[in-house]
Design a protein around this motif. Sequence first.
Motif, short mmCIF file in Angstrom:
data_model
loop_
_atom_site.label_atom_id
_atom_site.label_comp_id
_atom_site.label_asym_id
_atom_site.label_seq_id
_atom_site.Cartn_x
_atom_site.Cartn_y
_atom_site.Cartn_z
N SER A 139 0.83 -1.21 0.00
CA SER A 139 0.00 0.00 0.00
C SER A 139 0.87 1.26 0.00
O SER A 139 0.63 2.19 -0.77
CB SER A 139 -0.93 0.00 1.22
N LEU A 140 1.86 1.27 0.87
CA LEU A 140 2.75 2.43 0.94
C LEU A 140 3.54 2.62 -0.34
O LEU A 140 3.76 3.76 -0.79
CB LEU A 140 3.70 2.31 2.13
N ALA A 141 3.98 1.52 -0.94
CA ALA A 141 4.74 1.62 -2.20
C ALA A 141 3.89 2.28 -3.29
O ALA A 141 4.37 3.15 -4.02
CB ALA A 141 5.19 0.23 -2.64
N ILE A 142 2.64 1.87 -3.40
CA ILE A 142 1.74 2.46 -4.40
C ILE A 142 1.55 3.95 -4.12
O ILE A 142 1.59 4.79 -5.05
CB ILE A 142 0.38 1.74 -4.39
N PHE A 145 5.29 6.11 -4.10
CA PHE A 145 6.02 6.18 -5.37
C PHE A 145 5.10 6.53 -6.54
O PHE A 145 5.56 7.10 -7.53
CB PHE A 145 6.74 4.85 -5.64
N GLY A 146 3.83 6.20 -6.42
CA GLY A 146 2.91 6.51 -7.51
C GLY A 146 2.07 7.74 -7.26
O GLY A 146 1.55 8.34 -8.19
N HIS A 147 1.92 8.11 -5.97
CA HIS A 147 1.12 9.26 -5.58
C HIS A 147 -0.31 9.13 -6.10
O HIS A 147 -0.82 8.02 -6.28
CB HIS A 147 1.78 10.56 -6.02
N TYR A 148 -0.98 10.24 -6.34
CA TYR A 148 -2.39 10.24 -6.69
C TYR A 148 -2.67 9.49 -7.98
O TYR A 148 -3.66 8.76 -8.09
CB TYR A 148 -2.91 11.69 -6.79
N ARG A 149 -1.82 9.65 -8.98
CA ARG A 149 -2.08 9.02 -10.29
C ARG A 149 -2.16 7.49 -10.16
O ARG A 149 -3.02 6.84 -10.74
CB ARG A 149 -0.99 9.41 -11.29
N ALA A 150 -1.23 6.91 -9.39
CA ALA A 150 -1.24 5.46 -9.19
C ALA A 150 -2.48 5.03 -8.43
O ALA A 150 -3.13 4.03 -8.76
CB ALA A 150 0.02 5.03 -8.45
N LEU A 151 -2.84 5.80 -7.39
CA LEU A 151 -4.04 5.49 -6.61
C LEU A 151 -5.27 5.52 -7.50
O LEU A 151 -6.14 4.65 -7.42
CB LEU A 151 -4.17 6.51 -5.47
N ASP A 152 -5.36 6.52 -8.36
CA ASP A 152 -6.49 6.67 -9.28
C ASP A 152 -6.63 5.44 -10.17
O ASP A 152 -7.71 4.86 -10.31
CB ASP A 152 -6.26 7.94 -10.12
N ARG A 153 -5.52 4.99 -10.76
CA ARG A 153 -5.56 3.84 -11.68
C ARG A 153 -5.86 2.54 -10.95
O ARG A 153 -6.68 1.73 -11.42
CB ARG A 153 -4.22 3.74 -12.41
N VAL A 154 -5.21 2.32 -9.81
CA VAL A 154 -5.42 1.08 -9.07
C VAL A 154 -6.86 0.98 -8.59
O VAL A 154 -7.50 -0.08 -8.66
CB VAL A 154 -4.44 0.99 -7.87
N SER A 304 -9.57 -0.68 0.08
CA SER A 304 -9.87 0.22 1.19
C SER A 304 -8.62 0.59 1.98
O SER A 304 -8.47 1.74 2.42
CB SER A 304 -10.88 -0.45 2.13
N THR A 305 -7.70 -0.35 2.16
CA THR A 305 -6.45 -0.06 2.88
C THR A 305 -5.68 1.06 2.18
O THR A 305 -5.21 2.01 2.83
CB THR A 305 -5.57 -1.32 2.97
N ILE A 306 -5.56 0.96 0.87
CA ILE A 306 -4.81 1.96 0.11
C ILE A 306 -5.48 3.33 0.19
O ILE A 306 -4.85 4.34 0.50
CB ILE A 306 -4.68 1.54 -1.37
#
Length: 422
Positions: A139-142, A145-154, A304-306
């Motif tokens: 979760s922390l890695a996403i 390192f990915g910030h909002y853009r990675a969260l949005d896609r995942v 939900s964790t992320i």
Amino acid sequence: MTTLVSSDDISTWRSRLHAFGPGLMMASAAIGGSHLISSTQAGALYGWQLAVIIVLANLLKYPFFRFSAHYTLDTGKSLIEGYAGKSRAYVWVFLLLTIPSATISTGALALISASIIKTALPALPLSVHALSICVMAASLAILLFGHYRALDRVTKLIMVSLTIATIGATFIAASRGHQMLPDFIEPSPWNMASLGFIIALMGWMPAPMEITAINSMWVSVKQKLKPSNYRDAMFDFNVGYTVSAGLAIVFLALGALVQYGNGEEVKMAGGQYIGQLIGMYAATIGDWSKLLVAFIAFACMFGSTITVADGYGRINAEAIRLLARKSGSSKGAVSLWTCWSALSGLAVILWFNSALSEMLRFAMISAFLTAPVFAWLNYSLVRSTHRTAISPRLNALAVIGLLYLIGFAIVFVFDLFGVWAR
């Protein structure tokens, strides 16, 4: 009052797809504890009887969740900035609630995610605690390192997969029919003994009220990265909220179809309950369904964790910024508070594992008791904006929702202190 529309508000399907993000992340944050566990347990314990409570909670909280996106789109400010504009005392209260909630919620979601992996793959040579560390690290890695853009896609990937798999599993369960024993006597939830469970169910249905502030922060970030007009951004919110509300009923159906009245005691601890639910599916539908249900459960909890770790990191950083009177939040501050959510949650797992279930229940009830305060704040903030007015129907629904939240909070407090017994 009417909604003010400009030529910039012209909406197309392409522009709506472009706007997707914050609403789906809000849905992902909501679906974990409240849906997979509480909604499914409600179905397992009481069948379809609590469907009306779930529908009412989603309907009457809708205006206050909607106001989070509305206020930010209308003013360019976060809800927490709005709270600070009214009084710094509100920000202090908000922060005192969200810091422990960040720890308890993130820790509980990561632990249940790990429990699901261990249940689905018992031969895996890792303990639940070790798997919790892996879930939190992923979760922390996403996020870092990915910030909002990675969260949005995942989040988009998880929500699409989760929705398809959950609806599919429900149809399969429905085709097999109810599993009730012939002599089963249906229990009634309409008594004071069930009030604590109902309050906890409503407290996180569709999510704790502080998620409105998190959604406000996500809308703000999305508008900076990929600006959308008001109509498209509200379409994203409405889709996310509708998916969340609909899946709450679907998860209720899962519990009602597979577990209700089958003679086995329903485990109330989250991790134990998920294992029980997976086992019930395997026994009812077949062993092949174990991985399907495990995937649904893990997608719920990991998503939900992320989103919860990210969301609480953002609102805690924003609250601290406003209390310190700084001009703007830095990515470093958000990352720091995101790490706090994850690492403090992990500490609770490692040292207070046995108490986590009670902590989670306490957090759910606290969320309901404080909901009227933040519902009123959201309502009063939106009433003070002018560019995009709220409709009379939405205004009326907000007033009814406030009365509903306040009324149930009073009933619960009276019951807690034994007023009814005197």
